[in-house]
Each structure stands twice: as structure tokens, then as C-alpha cells.
Design an enzyme around this catalytic site. Structure first.
Site, short mmCIF file in Angstrom:
data_model
loop_
_atom_site.label_atom_id
_atom_site.label_comp_id
_atom_site.label_asym_id
_atom_site.label_seq_id
_atom_site.Cartn_x
_atom_site.Cartn_y
_atom_site.Cartn_z
N ASP A 95 0.86 -1.19 0.00
CA ASP A 95 0.00 0.00 0.00
C ASP A 95 0.89 1.23 0.00
O ASP A 95 1.25 1.78 1.05
CB ASP A 95 -0.94 -0.02 1.20
CG ASP A 95 -2.14 0.90 0.96
OD1 ASP A 95 -2.18 1.59 -0.08
OD2 ASP A 95 -3.04 0.91 1.82
N ALA A 96 1.26 1.65 -1.20
CA ALA A 96 2.24 2.72 -1.38
C ALA A 96 1.61 3.98 -1.97
O ALA A 96 2.12 5.06 -1.80
CB ALA A 96 3.36 2.23 -2.29
N LYS A 97 0.51 3.80 -2.68
CA LYS A 97 -0.20 4.93 -3.32
C LYS A 97 0.76 5.82 -4.10
O LYS A 97 0.71 7.03 -4.03
CB LYS A 97 -1.00 5.71 -2.28
CG LYS A 97 -2.12 4.86 -1.64
CD LYS A 97 -3.06 5.67 -0.77
CE LYS A 97 -4.22 4.83 -0.25
NZ LYS A 97 -3.87 3.75 0.68
N ARG A 98 1.63 5.19 -4.89
CA ARG A 98 2.60 5.93 -5.68
C ARG A 98 1.95 6.46 -6.95
O ARG A 98 0.98 5.90 -7.46
CB ARG A 98 3.79 5.03 -6.03
CG ARG A 98 4.57 4.50 -4.82
CD ARG A 98 5.05 5.59 -3.89
NE ARG A 98 6.05 5.12 -2.94
CZ ARG A 98 5.90 5.10 -1.61
NH1 ARG A 98 4.78 5.51 -1.05
NH2 ARG A 98 6.88 4.70 -0.83
N THR A 125 -0.58 -0.33 -4.76
CA THR A 125 -1.63 0.68 -4.96
C THR A 125 -1.00 1.92 -5.62
O THR A 125 0.15 2.26 -5.36
CB THR A 125 -2.30 1.08 -3.63
OG1 THR A 125 -1.32 1.57 -2.72
CG2 THR A 125 -3.01 -0.12 -3.01
#
Lengths: 278, 278
Positions: A95-98, A125
Site C-alpha cells: 500500500d504505497a499509493k505511488r 496501490t
């Protein structure tokens, strides 16, 4: 392993049940286990959670922010957690939301989706603020390496609505625009595709027909943030089993540090979710 | 040091000129220097660029993706680059584009904006897809530690327009909504505030009155992506000197690996930008 993340995930969820446990070693959570907040506790906490739940859950979702806060030493702990999860055949969603411009997303693709990276995950993510097309290097790398990308669409927090409900020049909401772009990328696959959407469970059913995505849903907001298994079932009621992956974090983690209590909490959530999602 | 990042940056730019060099050690860029793409080259490239430009530039902007692609070892190189930059009194903007729900942004605040972190930066870039309010833990931490946050508003790539031009329920564009939220946070400060906006130079003047932000602008898109110093001057024409920070990456980096060529390229860009921005 199967070349396609969507198919791989589906088989895995059918076998193990539809639960993802979020590994969120925040300062607050570590201290609630009676430990000081340092990199040794980060490792202790994360490996304890993994060990307690690895027979119960299909997927772990380490929240990268809570490892990154210790710099390279924290990232090394994340590598260790990922390595142990791979050994235990637990799938990993980072869950990095890069998300950045395309030329920079080549770097994020190498970090999270390349066979050679110590941070390689089954899926990562990604955030679409710079455009869904700018994510192409991550989507392409995922497709080539049998991995997946979950693109943020409608997040589980209320503050997200102002942007996610905004209307594009085609008069669709940003949320629907992103869902449509993910669906378009999955259209090249015969069955389920490797591209998914993050869609929080703390909301009403969206207007978008979720059964048409042909990819998996990562569903945060369950437990501590207020959504129940019944909420999840209602939002995704006609979706194919094995395509909906609810993620529970604090509601399980707070049962620790005792391993048996963590395991029991994970089992209860898995059973409750299995009941309504199959 | 001054408590307020906005004031600190302004003084620094007046003294050193308005140039930020992006340190983007992509595979492509490292190979263009005639080296193999590995963690040793990552360190060589990044330190060579820093050493060549540290007398010329006000700010470096390491692109975190290109360090992260080597996992914890790459992050360790980033820590080394940051440490050397601090010793040389070059300011650091970590181009990380982080953003998540509020409870998770506490972790990103610790990573990039806390005095105790090896990754502490003068400012970090943040993505508002989950809502500007969700960034509060990063903004609060920045304010408390004399650091800053540059929030993505209008990025330099064409693919970003679909979401950034979308209209909120108040019928303003997402871009203007985010700019307004940053402005509101700066209103609590007497002079310049510590909260900035990322606004690409590859575009027309926005409708939003940029002189009202009362915070700094980080301006990518200059050089390789097509924008000129004149474009920057036109977009920000009535903004206070020392509040506009154009960032040049590939147009300088490709002059390497010779240090003198890198230095000369940085000087030319600094002089050209100084001329039009003061």
C-alpha cells in the site's frame, strides 16, 4: 505461477477466503502493544502479525508509510516482512499509493513490480492525480511480470469526496473516469485482468456498474473505519467471488500482541467476510 | 534557522538565485553517463550531480522513485545525498508525491518532515487525491518543524488535465480547489507561509490569482519537458521574487558526467532564470 495477477488472486481468495490484513505499524499501534516506537519494535510488530495470520489470510497489505518513517532501516524491515510472506505463500499488496509523471513511474514500477526488486509485491496501490495514462509504466510492468496495480478510485475517507466526486469535461465523476480507465485496460484480457480499483466500503453503492470492471477490488474502510461485512456485500453484491478483497487493519491489530488473539480476530473476520461474499 | 519554511526559502533564493536541480537517477540517465544501472552507480551519479551544482543552486529535488527502485539500499543512498546537501547548505525538496488517509499521513510526516528522520527534508511534495484535509498531519508537522509541503495542483504532464480540470460541486476546477486550500492554510501566517503548490510551467496562465497564495511555487516542466524561463516568467509575472522555484532536471543532468559541464549547465539555467524572475 499464473501469468495474470487477477486470475491468481481469484484462485487464492477462493482457496483461503477473502481477507486481507493491513500491516500498519504506526507509532500509536506499536505503543498500544506496550512497546517503544523504534525500528526494532517495527520489525517485532510486523513479523508477529504476519506469523499470527499467515495460515488464515490470503493477502497482507503492508502500509509503506509506517516503514518509510524509519528511512532505509524501516524499508529493510519491509523487505524482510515481504520475504517471509512470500515463503509462506501469502500474497502481498504494497500500500504505497505511488504516482507521478510517466517517466518517473518507470522508477516506481521497478521498485514494486520488478522481479529483481527486494520490494517486489504481487500488487501495488497507485494514485491517479497525474492522470491514469501516466500510470502506464506501472500497468505495463505489472502485466509483463504477472503482477497487479490497484488504482485509487473512491477512498474510504470523507475528505476525498471533493476531488473524487468532481466532474470531468465529459461530465462523469473523477471516480467513474478512473474506474472506466481501469476497465479499459482490463478489456485486453480474456478473463479477469490484473488491474484493480481501490474502493472504500464506507459509502453507498457507486453509480458505476462494478461488475464490468473485470478486475479485482481492494476494499479498505472495514472494521475501525466503520464498514461492516454487510456493507461490503451490498456494494459488491453481483461481483464474481474472488474479485473482492476487503482489508482489515486496526480491528485485527489491536487484538495483539498475543498471537492467539491476533489469529482469532483474523479468523473471525475471514469467516464473517466469507459468509457474505460467497 | 528561521521557523518558517516560506521565509527561509525566500531568503535562500534571493541569495543564491532561483534554481532547483532535480536529481533524477533513472536507469536511462545513469546509462547515458556510460555506467551500468546499479546501486553503486546510483550513488556515484547522485553525489556527482550534488558536488557539481552545490555552489550554484539553491535547492536540490531528489526524485524518490529513482532511489526507491533499489529498495532499502537505494533509500540509504538518498539519505547520504541528503546529509551531504545539508552539510553544503543546499535546501532539499524531496519529490515523493506522498498522500494517503490522515492516519497514514502521520507516517509520511514522520518520514520526511521530522527532525529525527534520516530522510528529513526542507520540504516534501504531496498528492491531494485523498483530499487536501487528509494531508493535515503533514502540513501540521511541517509547520511545527520549520519545514514545508508543496501540494500538487497542476502538474506538467498533459495526462493530468482530465482530473485537475474537473469541476467540484462548487464549480471550481480541482486545481483551483487545491490552490484555494493551500492559500487558506497560509492565511494564518503574517508574511509568507510554509505551504506551497506544484504548478508545471508547460501551460497557460491559470485563472487562479497566484499572487494570493502567500506561499512558494515549485515549478517543474522547465527544460526537457519544453517550458522556457520566459514561460515561467509569464505564468508567475506578478509573484514576489523568491517565491517561484523552477526545477530543471534532464536538461542539466544530460550534461554529465563531467563535473565542469554539469556546473556550467546549472549556471546557465540559474542566470537565465534569475534574469527573468527578478
Amino acid at each position: 505461477m499464473d501469468e495474470n495477477f487477477g486470475v491468481r488472486l481469484q484462485e487464492h481468495l477462493r482457496e483461503r477466503g477473502p481477507l486481507c490484513v493491513g500491516i500498519d505499524p504506526s507509532k500509536e499501534m506499536i505503543e498500544s502493544w506496550g512497546r517503544g516506537d523504534n525500528v526494532e519494535s517495527l520489525e517485532y510488530f510486523s513479523l508477529a502479525v504476519l506469523e499470527a495470520v499467515l495460515d488464515t489470510v490470503a493477502v497482507i497489505k503492508p502500509q509503506v508509510a509506517f516503514f518509510e518513517r524509519f528511512g532505509s532501516e524501516g524499508v529493510r524491515v519491509l523487505e524482510r516482512v515481504m520475504s517471509d510472506a512470500r515463503d509462506a505463500h501469502v500474497m502481498i499488496v504494497a500500500d504505497a499509493k505511488r504516482g507521478d509523471v510517466g517517466s518517473t513511474n518507470v522508477g516506481y514500477a521497478q521498485a514494486w513490480l520488478d522481479d529483481a526488486s527486494p520490494l517486489r509485491s504481487d500488487a501495488v496501490t497507485a494514485s491517479p492525480y497525474l492522470g491514469v495514462e501516466s500510470l502506464a509504466p506501472m500497468l505495463d510492468k505489472a502485466q509483463a511480470s504477472g503482477r497487479g496495480v490497484f488504482v485509487l478510485t473512491a477512498t474510504s475517507n470523507a475528505e476525498g469526496r471533493m476531488i473524487q466526486d468532481a466532474r470531468t469535461r465529459d461530465n462523469e465523476t473523477v471516480e467513474d473516469f478512473v474506474l472506466g480507465a481501469v476497465r479499459a485496460r482490463n478489456a485486453n484480457f480474456d478473463g479477469l485482468g490484473p488491474f484493480g480499483a481501490v474502493l472504500g466500503a464506507t459509502r453507498d453503492r457507486p453509480s458505476f456498474d462494478l461488475t464490468t470492471l473485470r478486475g479485482p477490488f481492494l476494499v479498505p474502510g472495514v472494521g475501525f473505519q466503520g464498514a461492516t461485512p454487510e456493507n461490503v456485500a451490498r456494494i459488491f453484491d453481483r461481483c464474481t467471488p474472488g474479485t473482492v478483497l476487503p482489508s482489515v487493519s486496526r480491528a485485527i491489530l489491536q487484538a495483539g500482541p498475543e498471537r492467539s488473539a491476533l489469529r482469532d480476530a483474523a479468523r473471525r473476520w475471514r469467516d464473517d467476510l466469507s459468509e457474505v461474499l460467497t
